[in-house]
Design an enzyme around this catalytic site. Structure first.
Site, PDB file in Angstrom:
ATOM      1  N   GLU A 254     -11.465  40.260  95.755  1.00 10.14           N
ATOM      2  CA  GLU A 254     -11.955  40.016  94.396  1.00 10.14           C
ATOM      3  C   GLU A 254     -12.955  41.115  94.109  1.00 10.14           C
ATOM      4  O   GLU A 254     -14.045  41.148  94.675  1.00 10.14           O
ATOM      5  CB  GLU A 254     -12.589  38.622  94.301  1.00 10.14           C
ATOM      6  CG  GLU A 254     -12.669  38.112  92.876  1.00 10.14           C
ATOM      7  CD  GLU A 254     -13.945  38.528  92.172  1.00 10.14           C
ATOM      8  OE1 GLU A 254     -13.888  39.529  91.411  1.00 10.14           O
ATOM      9  OE2 GLU A 254     -14.973  37.893  92.387  1.00 10.14           O
ATOM     10  N   CYS A 288     -19.206  40.830  88.117  1.00  8.63           N
ATOM     11  CA  CYS A 288     -17.887  41.452  88.020  1.00  8.63           C
ATOM     12  C   CYS A 288     -17.193  41.122  86.708  1.00  8.63           C
ATOM     13  O   CYS A 288     -16.341  41.872  86.238  1.00  8.63           O
ATOM     14  CB  CYS A 288     -17.019  41.031  89.202  1.00  8.63           C
ATOM     15  SG  CYS A 288     -16.796  39.239  89.351  1.00  8.63           S
TER      16      CYS A 288
END
Length: 487
Positions: A254, A288
């Site tokens: 991720e 993110c």
């Protein structure tokens, strides 16, 4: 030693957690980014330490996986109870060590507890399928634990982004070696160790070893580790993916994002500005899922920029422990320098600063950058700082083309009064997460979470995806007697 504290001097004397608190030869000080104060000393693992931890975890995992679902499930309510009772202490560690403001720290702890709740239910869930088969034969597909899962966690949401992997991996019968970022190893590692230690998790099933790149590489190569779950930058993720894959490990990545928040001409401008402010400035833009681009229809871009600049200028910046602060410090000077370079290079190329644009040490004022075009660094690079990058567009097709003009593919959002129009745009966006009439920073814990392209390898973590991530399929058939084959 203060027995009323979750974290005390017994954990902060150059230690790591291997089922017991052990002292290592290599140590480092943990600094509070807002003040530079020393928060404690942690152990720093090297490759030999990782090898020993992985071997110990593999030995402990066998008996943990063989234990009953009732035993495995019982650990999680106890961990939740400890986390709830020590709420204020944990929140303060997140604030001081990661530079989080209080609402962000409290939200992070709340979803961490939610991840423990969901993981605690997994041992009692169905763990396989009965498959079609011939008469006299039972054919089963069973979910089985992988063995030892290596978790490499980042600094930005250090507690939750580690726990979202640690908790489900343990729940389904794996052991875990967690390598938290050395900058946030207390709130993102030692807190987790203490929660499970006090909850009665058998020694060795969880090991927490802060370390640097050599420790991460050792985890990716170790023969006792079956899987790597990594959350962090795309550059580091490429190295993790390459090394782990070369050693035939399952890999979940991720990674970063250059996420687009699309504001259409019919949007409520004040609501859109609030959404863009949250997506750009929450935790100093060090997420993110932060809105790396705010794509605004050209007919409203000037008014929208004014409103967003007003929001940016109204946000108080400072030490999160000092009071009502909306924006805290960036994690370190390296990250400040990166954000400053992207901003300055884009301004030199023709962009304009409508708000902010200055920094004082690690405190970077919320910034609005306008006039950004496709050839500028601010359009292409992940900034990981509190900079809202406004890019105008004309048509819906233009918005889709701009949003998809990136190697990343994590999160995207569309704000409009026309939900059908928003959904039609959303269907065309290359992202693992798409939100209509919301901003880009979202995680409900129950949802599969992951990106594509440079944002990940197409895997997801969370909710129903956890069974897929942290187990493998085993096909089992059963017959009353062996068949008489003709050979």
């Amino acid at each position: 030693m203060d027995s009323t504290k979750l974290i005390n001097e017994d954990q902060l004397g150059g230690k790591v957690f291997t089922g017991v608190w052990s002292t290592l030869a290599k140590t480092t000080e943990v600094e509070e980014p807002a003040t530079g104060a020393n928060l404690g000393v942690i152990g720093i693992a090297d490759a030999d330490d990782i090898a020993a931890a992985a071997a110990s975890a593999r030995a402990a995992q066998r008996s943990w996986a063989a234990d009953t679902p009732d035993v495995r499930a019982a650990v999680f309510p106890k961990a939740i109870q400890v986390a709830t009772e020590r709420w204020d202490e944990i929140v303060e560690w997140i604030m001081r060590e990661s530079g989080s403001v209080r609402p962000k720290a409290e939200f992070e702890l709340s979803i961490t507890i939610k991840s423990l709740q969901l993981a605690g239910a997994m041992p009692h869930q169905a763990q396989g399928l009965v498959l079609p088969s011939e008469r006299g034969r039972v054919s089963l597909a069973r979910r089985r634990p992988l063995g030892v899962v290596g978790v490499i966690a980042p600094f930005n949401f250090p507690l939750y982004l580690a726990m979202r992997a640690v908790a489900p991996a343990i729940a389904v019968g794996n052991a875990v070696v967690l390598k938290p970022d050395p900058r946030t190893s207390i709130c993102g590692g030692f807190v987790i160790a203490r929660l499970f230690e006090l909850a009665g998790l058998p020694a060795g099933v969880l090991q927490v070893l802060p370390g640097r790149g050599d420790a991460g590489e050792a985890l990716c190569r170790d023969p006792n580790v079956a899987m790597i779950q990594f959350t962090g930058s795309t550059a580091a993720g490429r190295m993790v993916g390459r090394t782990a894959s070369e050693n035939l490990k399952k890999v979940s990545l991720e990674l970063g994002g250059k996420n687009s928040l699309i504001v259409l001409e019919d949007a409520d401008l004040e609501l859109a500005a609030k959404n863009a402010s949250w997506a750009s400035y929450l935790h100093q833009g060090q997420i993110c899922m932060s809105a790396g681009r705010v794509l605004v229809q050209a007919s409203i871009v000037e008014e929208f920029a004014k409103r967003l600049a007003a929001h940016a200028e109204a946000l108080p910046v400072g030490d999160p422990m000092s009071g009502q602060v909306a924006v805290g410090p960036i994690i370190n000077e390296t990250q400040v320098d990166h954000a400053r370079r992207v901003l300055n290079d884009s301004v030199a190329a023709g962009a304009s600063v409508a708000a902010g644009g200055t920094s004082d040490g690690l405190f970077f004022k919320p910034t609005v950058l306008t006039g950004v075009t496709k050839d500028m660094p601010a359009f292409n690079e992940e900034i990981f700082g509190p900079v809202a990058v406004i890019v105008p567009f004309d048509t819906d097709d233009d918005a889709v083309a701009l949003a998809n003009d990136t190697d990343y593919g994590l999160s995207a959002a569309v704000i409009t009064r026309d939900v059908g129009r928003g959904m039609a745009i959303g269907d065309r966006l290359q992202a693992g997460l798409v939100h209509i009439n919301d901003q880009t920073v979202n995680d409900d814990v129950v949802n599969p979470f992951g990106g594509v392209g440079a944002s990940g390898n197409g895997t997801s973590i969370g909710g129903p995806a956890n069974w897929e991530e942290f187990t493998h399929w085993q096909w089992t058939t059963i017959k009353g007697t062996p068949p008489a084959y003709p050979f």
